[in-house]
Design an enzyme around this catalytic site. Structure first.
Site, short mmCIF file in Angstrom:
data_model
loop_
_atom_site.label_atom_id
_atom_site.label_comp_id
_atom_site.label_asym_id
_atom_site.label_seq_id
_atom_site.Cartn_x
_atom_site.Cartn_y
_atom_site.Cartn_z
N GLN A 141 0.83 -1.20 0.00
CA GLN A 141 0.00 0.00 0.00
C GLN A 141 0.87 1.25 0.00
O GLN A 141 1.69 1.44 0.90
CB GLN A 141 -0.90 -0.02 1.24
CG GLN A 141 -1.81 1.18 1.40
CD GLN A 141 -2.60 1.10 2.71
OE1 GLN A 141 -2.10 0.62 3.72
NE2 GLN A 141 -3.83 1.54 2.69
N GLY A 142 0.70 2.11 -0.99
CA GLY A 142 1.43 3.37 -1.05
C GLY A 142 0.53 4.53 -0.67
O GLY A 142 -0.04 5.19 -1.56
N TYR A 143 0.40 4.79 0.61
CA TYR A 143 -0.46 5.87 1.10
C TYR A 143 0.35 6.95 1.82
O TYR A 143 0.60 8.02 1.31
CB TYR A 143 -1.54 5.30 2.04
CG TYR A 143 -2.81 4.84 1.35
CD1 TYR A 143 -2.79 4.23 0.10
CD2 TYR A 143 -4.04 4.97 1.98
CE1 TYR A 143 -3.94 3.79 -0.52
CE2 TYR A 143 -5.22 4.54 1.37
CZ TYR A 143 -5.16 3.95 0.13
OH TYR A 143 -6.31 3.52 -0.47
N SER A 144 0.77 6.66 3.06
CA SER A 144 1.44 7.66 3.89
C SER A 144 2.73 8.17 3.27
O SER A 144 3.44 7.44 2.57
CB SER A 144 1.75 7.08 5.28
OG SER A 144 0.57 6.75 5.97
N SER A 176 4.05 -1.23 4.28
CA SER A 176 4.11 -2.57 4.85
C SER A 176 4.46 -3.60 3.78
O SER A 176 3.76 -3.73 2.79
CB SER A 176 2.76 -2.94 5.50
OG SER A 176 2.43 -2.02 6.51
N GLU A 258 -9.71 -2.18 5.00
CA GLU A 258 -8.54 -2.45 5.84
C GLU A 258 -8.93 -2.50 7.31
O GLU A 258 -8.56 -3.43 8.04
CB GLU A 258 -7.47 -1.38 5.62
CG GLU A 258 -6.24 -1.58 6.50
CD GLU A 258 -5.24 -0.45 6.39
OE1 GLU A 258 -4.06 -0.68 6.68
OE2 GLU A 258 -5.65 0.68 6.03
N SER A 391 -4.60 5.81 13.04
CA SER A 391 -4.43 5.83 14.50
C SER A 391 -5.77 5.88 15.22
O SER A 391 -6.80 6.25 14.65
CB SER A 391 -3.58 7.03 14.91
OG SER A 391 -4.31 8.24 14.69
N GLU A 393 -6.73 7.94 17.36
CA GLU A 393 -7.24 9.32 17.39
C GLU A 393 -7.99 9.64 16.10
O GLU A 393 -9.05 10.30 16.12
CB GLU A 393 -6.08 10.30 17.60
CG GLU A 393 -5.43 10.26 18.98
CD GLU A 393 -4.48 9.08 19.15
OE1 GLU A 393 -4.05 8.84 20.29
OE2 GLU A 393 -4.17 8.41 18.14
#
Length: 410
Positions: A141-144, A176, A258, A391, A393
């Site tokens: 996964q290429g997100y953050s 990941s 996810e 997260s 939060e």
């Protein structure tokens, strides 16, 4: 092997469809699952990297892949099992009875596959879904990004339109399994003038020229994540999922899938001491009284509360699955499940460390068993459960806005 249609009672009237399917599933599992594999795990699921398959593991994966039962409810036309939810539950029950595990997994199953079935073109589905069904391709996964974590929409990895292809430049982090993956589903910016509407969903080959990964070593000693760099990476236009500017919608939907998967708390923190419950570990390290109970009344109470929470959560997950109708799929409620699953997973790890005492704090050297050393790393790894996948939060914000209807007040 008899088929479900052939399984009828002595009077000649059809058997209950689920009972008939249960018989079919049991017969197939007896024929294809090697009892020697009980207690093993998916070779692709290891946190510190995929392990090499044994011949028996490979045979089991290939059998499940050919049957489509690794993804039992996915459409049969793309290689999936084509089962109803009720049939899938029966299959899961029969697998549990003999200690059989699902050899098909990873991000392709958890996140990308369900999303592609919903948003992908027919050509994209036929190209990518069968390989996921058979467990033959690893996805990441290429997100953050370094400057776009919680505020993911600030991502800057840019895909420049070059006519029949894009040229991608930028960086992703916390990818990941990126160092072992074959392909990446990524959110990229195709329009710098708009924040959310300028994001697109792109599929990138990890062996393409210009793609580089650098593993990130964690406090647990493992390196399941990495930084991923894209330098003038050419990506064909047919690798765009949906339309340009639809990436935020597609990416948000994928995150729901996810979180739905992560809500079970099935990370590495839960894999240590597989088959051993917290009470089992407590009896081993704390001993038992004359009646065979854990020899610490206060600890017994805490363990009972944890077991109740865990079982209630499992029942809630099952109820949510039963209540799902049509193809609605996961909703914002997965944020609640993800938070609760993270808490229960971390509570379990903390309890185990406390119960094991000094034996639960070993890092290396003599005096510690392999399981004890693994528990320390598992405990540290478990700290990430409330961070990855969004997260706690961020999940609280989703719950407040999308479920409770609360708005930001300046």
């Amino acid at each position: 092997m008899a088929t479900a249609a052939e399984l009828a009672n002595d009077s000649g009237s059809p058997a209950d469809p689920l009972d008939a399917f249960r018989g079919e599933a049991k017969a197939w599992l007896d024929e294809n699952f090697d009892p020697a594999l009980r207690g093993k795990d998916n070779a692709m699921s290891a946190v510190d990297g995929p392990t090499e398959e044994t011949p028996a593991q490979r045979k089991w994966r290939e059998a499940m892949g050919a049957k489509g039962w690794g993804v039992p409810t996915w459409p049969k036309e793309y290689g999936g099992g084509g089962l109803s939810r009720a049939e899938a539950r029966v299959l899961q029950e029969e697998m549990a009875k003999i200690g059989a595990w699902n050899p098909i997994g990873g991000m392709g199953v958890m996140m990308f596959g369900p999303t592609l079935l919903e948003y992908g073109s027919e050509e994209q589905k036929r190209q990518h879904i069968p390989d996921i069904v058979k467990g033959e391709v690893r996805w990441c996964q290429g997100y953050s990004e370094p400057g776009a974590g919680s505020d993911l929409a600030s991502l800057q990895t840019f895909a420049e339109d070059k006519g029949d292809h894009y040229v991608v430049n930028g960086q992703k982090t916390w990818t990941s399994g990126g160092q072992w993956a074959d392909k990446c589903f990524a959110l990229v910016r195709t329009d710098k003038s708009q924040k959310h509407a300028g994001i697109s969903f792109l599929l990138i080959d990890m062996d393409a020229p210009g793609v580089e990964t650098k593993p990130i070593r964690l406090i647990s000693g493992q390196s399941p994540f990495c930084e991923t760099f894209f330098a003038d990476v050419k990506v064909p236009k047919e690798n765009l999922v949906g339309r340009e500017g639809q990436g935020w919608e597609i990416g948000t939907r994928l995150l729901q899938h996810e979180r739905n998967s992560l809500s079970g708390g099935s990370g590495s923190a839960g894999r240590m001491n597989a088959g051993k419950t917290v009470p089992d570990i407590a009896k081993k390290y704390r001993g038992t009284d004359a009646e065979g109970r854990i020899d610490d009344a206060e600890l017994r109470t805490r363990i009972i509360k944890h077991e109740m929470d865990q079982r209630a959560f499992a029942l809630t997950l099952r109820r949510a699955a039963l209540e799902a109708k049509g193809n609605a799929g996961p909703s914002a409620a997965t944020s609640i499940m993800k938070n609760v699953g993270a808490r229960i997973t971390q509570d379990r790890a903390e309890l185990n460390i406390e119960i094991m005492g000094m034996q639960g704090l070993g890092w290396e050297g003599e005096g510690f068993s392999e399981d004890e050393l693994a528990q320390t790393r598992s405990w540290l790894w478990g700290k990430a459960v409330s961070i990855y996948g969004g997260s706690s939060e961020i999940q609280n914000n989703v719950i407040a806005k999308r479920i409770l209807g609360m708005l930001d007040h300046q």
